[in-house]
Design an enzyme around this catalytic site. Structure first.
Site, PDB file in Angstrom:
ATOM      1  CE  LYS A  59      23.185  95.348 126.893  1.00 60.37           C
ATOM      2  NZ  LYS A  59      24.189  96.741 127.912  1.00 60.37           N
ATOM      3  CD  GLN A 103      26.746  99.572 127.850  1.00 64.23           C
ATOM      4  OE1 GLN A 103      24.489  99.330 127.316  1.00 64.23           O
ATOM      5  NE2 GLN A 103      27.515  99.081 127.743  1.00 64.23           N
ATOM      6  CG  ASP A 126      22.337  96.233 133.839  1.00 68.41           C
ATOM      7  OD1 ASP A 126      22.483  94.265 133.620  1.00 68.41           O
ATOM      8  OD2 ASP A 126      23.127  96.812 133.342  1.00 68.41           O
TER       9      ASP A 126
END
Length: 287
Positions: A59, A103, A126
């Site tokens: 990412k 994450q 996200d």
């Protein structure tokens, strides 16, 4: 939808993600020229799980390619929930950070939901907070969960009509299955959620005009389970580059199908990058 003797057409997520990322790169460049600000995504990683380390590195590399600055916060595996929440709170308060990615999954000793909720809604690129989930449910402005958002873009790219169609989502995770169903419902599909307690799953799968597989079990859904001509979105990713759908048999019965890899996966990161630039634009009062 009717069946066809020909194999299903592939839904190329790699090509679409590349095009979306090109658009995001142009938007990031334009924003920098206009304001002097480079969009910034902060990534937070707890521990050193090899898969998570790889995902975060990927990412961050994609950020660099798209003209997005990344800031990485690596915390030890023994980090407490309180320390994690504090760290995310600091990033939320930092005006130089426009998006935050935690994450996941985090360690079992941590309250992942509490950590997600420490992300400021304006920086939840996200789409993991309850604020973002509610926005998806009510069709309000906000950031979508990235994988479901990528799925919707794929469906649009291949001009899949959703209104009045029966969409079956196999899986009910808070970041994939549930939001995917909400986004499909928002497009006037009739949505059925299936999960580990669902009875007679094959009969429900055979009714699906659109199937989203997000159960995390390799080759769990096979071609004989599908309605002829169905649109099959395989959001599973298992060891050995295997999805949740048995690809060979499903392709003989479906009308459209995503490959694994090369389908949903690339779209997830592309949506994350696009939402980071959008977040920066909004925070600068330009959206």
């Amino acid at each position: 939808m009717t069946g066809s003797p020909r194999p299903a057409r592939l839904m190329d997520g790699t090509a679409l993600a590349r095009r979306l990322t090109d658009e995001t790169t142009a938007a990031a460049t334009a924003l920098h020229r206009r304001t002097g600000t480079t969009p910034c995504l902060a990534t937070v990683l707890v521990g050193e799980d090899p898969a998570s380390v790889t995902y975060v590195r990927m990412k961050r590399n994609r950020c660099a390619q798209a003209g997005i600055r990344s800031r990485h916060l690596a915390l030890p595996a023994a980090t407490s929930t309180a320390r994690l929440v504090d760290a995310i709170g600091e990033l939320s308060a930092d005006p130089d950070v426009h998006g935050i990615l935690l994450q996941h999954p985090v360690g079992p000793h941590l309250d992942e939901r509490a950590a997600f909720e420490a992300i400021a809604p304006a920086k939840d690129v996200d789409g993991v907070t309850t604020h973002s989930f509610a926005a998806m449910g009510f069709g309000l402005p906000g950031f979508v969960s990235c994988t479901p958002g990528g799925i919707m873009r794929l469906l649009d790219e291949y001009r899949v009509e959703l209104s009045g169609k029966h969409a079956v989502v196999v899986g009910r995770s808070a970041i994939l299955g549930k939001p995917a169903g909400l986004l499909l419902l928002g497009r006037d599909a009739t949505v059925t959620y299936c999960h580990s307690r669902t009875r007679d799953l094959p009969s429900l799968l055979r009714e699906a005009d659109v199937l989203v597989a997000a159960v995390g079990k390799p080759d769990f859904i096979r071609g004989e389970h599908l309605k002829p001509g169905a649109v099959v979105i395989d959001a599973g990713y298992n060891p050995g580059n295997t999805g949740d759908v048995h690809f060979a048999s499903a392709r003989e019965r479906a009308g459209l199908i995503t490959p694994v890899p090369g389908g949903v996966g690339p779209m997830t990161i592309a949506v994350l990058l696009a939402q980071t630039v959008r977040a920066a634009t909004r925070q600068l009062g330009l959206d």
